[in-house]
Design an enzyme around this catalytic site. Structure first.
Site, PDB file in Angstrom:
ATOM      1  N   ARG A 233       0.853  -1.178   0.000  1.00 14.60           N
ATOM      2  CA  ARG A 233       0.000   0.000   0.000  1.00 14.60           C
ATOM      3  C   ARG A 233       0.894   1.235   0.000  1.00 14.60           C
ATOM      4  O   ARG A 233       1.932   1.259   0.654  1.00 14.60           O
ATOM      5  CB  ARG A 233      -0.923   0.014   1.231  1.00 14.60           C
ATOM      6  CG  ARG A 233      -2.072  -0.982   1.140  1.00 14.60           C
ATOM      7  CD  ARG A 233      -3.072  -0.592   0.060  1.00 14.60           C
ATOM      8  NE  ARG A 233      -4.184  -1.521  -0.066  1.00 14.60           N
ATOM      9  CZ  ARG A 233      -4.208  -2.545  -0.920  1.00 14.60           C
ATOM     10  NH1 ARG A 233      -3.162  -2.768  -1.708  1.00 14.60           N
ATOM     11  NH2 ARG A 233      -5.258  -3.329  -0.991  1.00 14.60           N
ATOM     12  N   ASP A 257       4.744   0.163  -7.086  1.00 15.31           N
ATOM     13  CA  ASP A 257       3.517  -0.051  -7.859  1.00 15.31           C
ATOM     14  C   ASP A 257       2.363   0.700  -7.222  1.00 15.31           C
ATOM     15  O   ASP A 257       1.303   0.812  -7.822  1.00 15.31           O
ATOM     16  CB  ASP A 257       3.200  -1.545  -7.921  1.00 15.31           C
ATOM     17  CG  ASP A 257       1.998  -1.854  -8.806  1.00 15.31           C
ATOM     18  OD1 ASP A 257       2.030  -1.479  -9.994  1.00 15.31           O
ATOM     19  OD2 ASP A 257       1.026  -2.457  -8.306  1.00 15.31           O
ATOM     20  N   GLU A 262      -2.223   8.133  -4.717  1.00 16.58           N
ATOM     21  CA  GLU A 262      -2.523   7.655  -6.071  1.00 16.58           C
ATOM     22  C   GLU A 262      -3.980   7.834  -6.484  1.00 16.58           C
ATOM     23  O   GLU A 262      -4.297   7.789  -7.674  1.00 16.58           O
ATOM     24  CB  GLU A 262      -2.156   6.173  -6.199  1.00 16.58           C
ATOM     25  CG  GLU A 262      -3.066   5.223  -5.431  1.00 16.58           C
ATOM     26  CD  GLU A 262      -2.631   3.774  -5.562  1.00 16.58           C
ATOM     27  OE1 GLU A 262      -3.483   2.941  -5.898  1.00 16.58           O
ATOM     28  OE2 GLU A 262      -1.433   3.473  -5.326  1.00 16.58           O
ATOM     29  N   HIS A 294      -0.100   0.668 -10.178  1.00 19.04           N
ATOM     30  CA  HIS A 294      -0.955  -0.277  -9.445  1.00 19.04           C
ATOM     31  C   HIS A 294      -1.410  -1.415 -10.364  1.00 19.04           C
ATOM     32  O   HIS A 294      -2.603  -1.726 -10.446  1.00 19.04           O
ATOM     33  CB  HIS A 294      -2.175   0.440  -8.855  1.00 19.04           C
ATOM     34  CG  HIS A 294      -2.724  -0.233  -7.636  1.00 19.04           C
ATOM     35  ND1 HIS A 294      -3.144   0.458  -6.519  1.00 19.04           N
ATOM     36  CD2 HIS A 294      -2.945  -1.543  -7.355  1.00 19.04           C
ATOM     37  CE1 HIS A 294      -3.595  -0.395  -5.613  1.00 19.04           C
ATOM     38  NE2 HIS A 294      -3.481  -1.613  -6.100  1.00 19.04           N
TER      39      HIS A 294
END
Length: 335
Positions: A233, A257, A262, A294
């Site tokens: 996360r 990622d 985000e 992501h």
């Protein structure tokens, strides 16, 4: 059940429509927020994703609009306000183990993309520059790789690094995984992991304890040149602290990622927009930072499992069958 499906992307629709089921799904491309929650009025079930906004206002609006079930097509549920869930009686289900391999393998890909400077090297070749100066990486064999969080994903990552690369793997987790212990993973304190690791890979859930786990104090304990990989996360990392670590050279590379801010960025084509997130822009400026949007979960196998498990969850709720993937407010608060 009649389901309002938010944040729909083509791959979502394809994976759900490929399976036989009796549910009526209406696909909405909009992200679920306070501004779009009205679209769910009259739907007994709502299917939401990791970047949908599921705070108290949205949860209450869903309940007021007749929604009884919130089906998360993701594992994480830190974005859900479970106090509001308890208040409204909304039922929440999720998909906790759709494909540990997908995320773990992506973490390995990020690690090696950073280590071997694949994006930088590729950009050079595309421009006709075949010089190798500045592209040296390191052999992973024999290096110490620290894994924070050894659930299903962390355990797969540990196995790949230990059995596949020949790395020494150490780990930190409040609840050691017997499978990891059996493969020779050594559990250590967080300080010891920071001090010993050449690579640190994050696979822990986002909780009060793990929020900004990688902060300035933690980075100061790490080995100079450490590579950090985050497929967990975004908010596990304190972004300004990591930027300072990259500037000083304490952090030798970062593969990420997920990003703590985000929500307004990811899952949309924003190539014709001005990037107004200064922290994200700063990260993009480092040649030793590799960022994906992501996508660690995004394999054909994982999409199939997400669709299958989500539909099973909805069927269980509809038929009154016990659902093993239901999250109760009491369980979430206990965690």
């Amino acid at each position: 059940m009649k389901v309002a499906f938010f944040s729909t992307k083509p791959y979502d629709r394809e994976s759900f429509e490929a399976l036989d089921h009796d549910h009526q799904i209406d696909f909405f491309p909009q992200r679920l927020t306070e501004d779009t929650v009205h679209l769910a009025t009259g739907y007994p079930a709502v299917c939401a994703f990791a970047n949908d906004v599921l705070g108290a206002a949205v949860i209450r609006a869903l309940a007021e609009g007749g929604t009884e079930v919130l089906a998360l097509r993701c594992a994480g549920c830190n974005h859900v306000d479970f106090d509001a869930v308890a208040e409204t009686g909304l039922r929440v289900v999720h998909v906790p183990a759709y494909s540990p391999n997908a995320v773990a393998e992506h973490a390995v890909a990020l690690m090696q993309a950073v280590n071997r400077q694949i994006p930088r090297a590729t950009a050079r070749v595309r421009m006709g520059n075949y010089a190798l100066h500045g592209l040296a990486g390191f052999d992973v064999v024999g290096k110490t790789v620290g894994v924070i969080g050894t659930g299903k994903i962390g355990a797969v990552f540990a196995r790949i690094l230990k059995a596949g690369f020949g790395a020494r793997v150490i780990a930190h987790d409040p609840f050691p995984n017997p499978d990891c212990e059996a493969m020779g993973v050594e559990y250590v304190s967080l300080d010891a992991l920071f001090e010993q690791s050449d690579v640190i890979s994050l696979h822990c859930p986002l909780t009060e304890d793990s929020h900004h786990l990688i902060d300035a104090e933690a980075i100061a304990r790490m080995k100079p040149g450490v590579v950090i990989v985050n497929t967990a996360r975004g908010a596990v990392i304190d972004t300004p602290a990591v930027i300072d670590g990259l500037k000083s050279g304490r952090i030798g590379g970062l593969g990420m990622d997920v990003y703590e801010h985000e929500g307004p960025l990811y899952f949309e084509d924003r190539s014709d927009e001005v990037l107004t997130d200064d922290l994200f822009a700063r990260l993009l400026g480092f040649h030793n930072v590799v960022i994906t949007g992501h996508q660690a979960f995004l394999t054909h196998e994982a999409l199939e499992q997400i669709a299958s498990q989500t539909l099973q969850n909805l069927t269980c709720i509809e038929t009154g069958t016990a659902c093993e993937r239901e999250i109760t407010p009491a369980e979430e608060q206990a965690d």
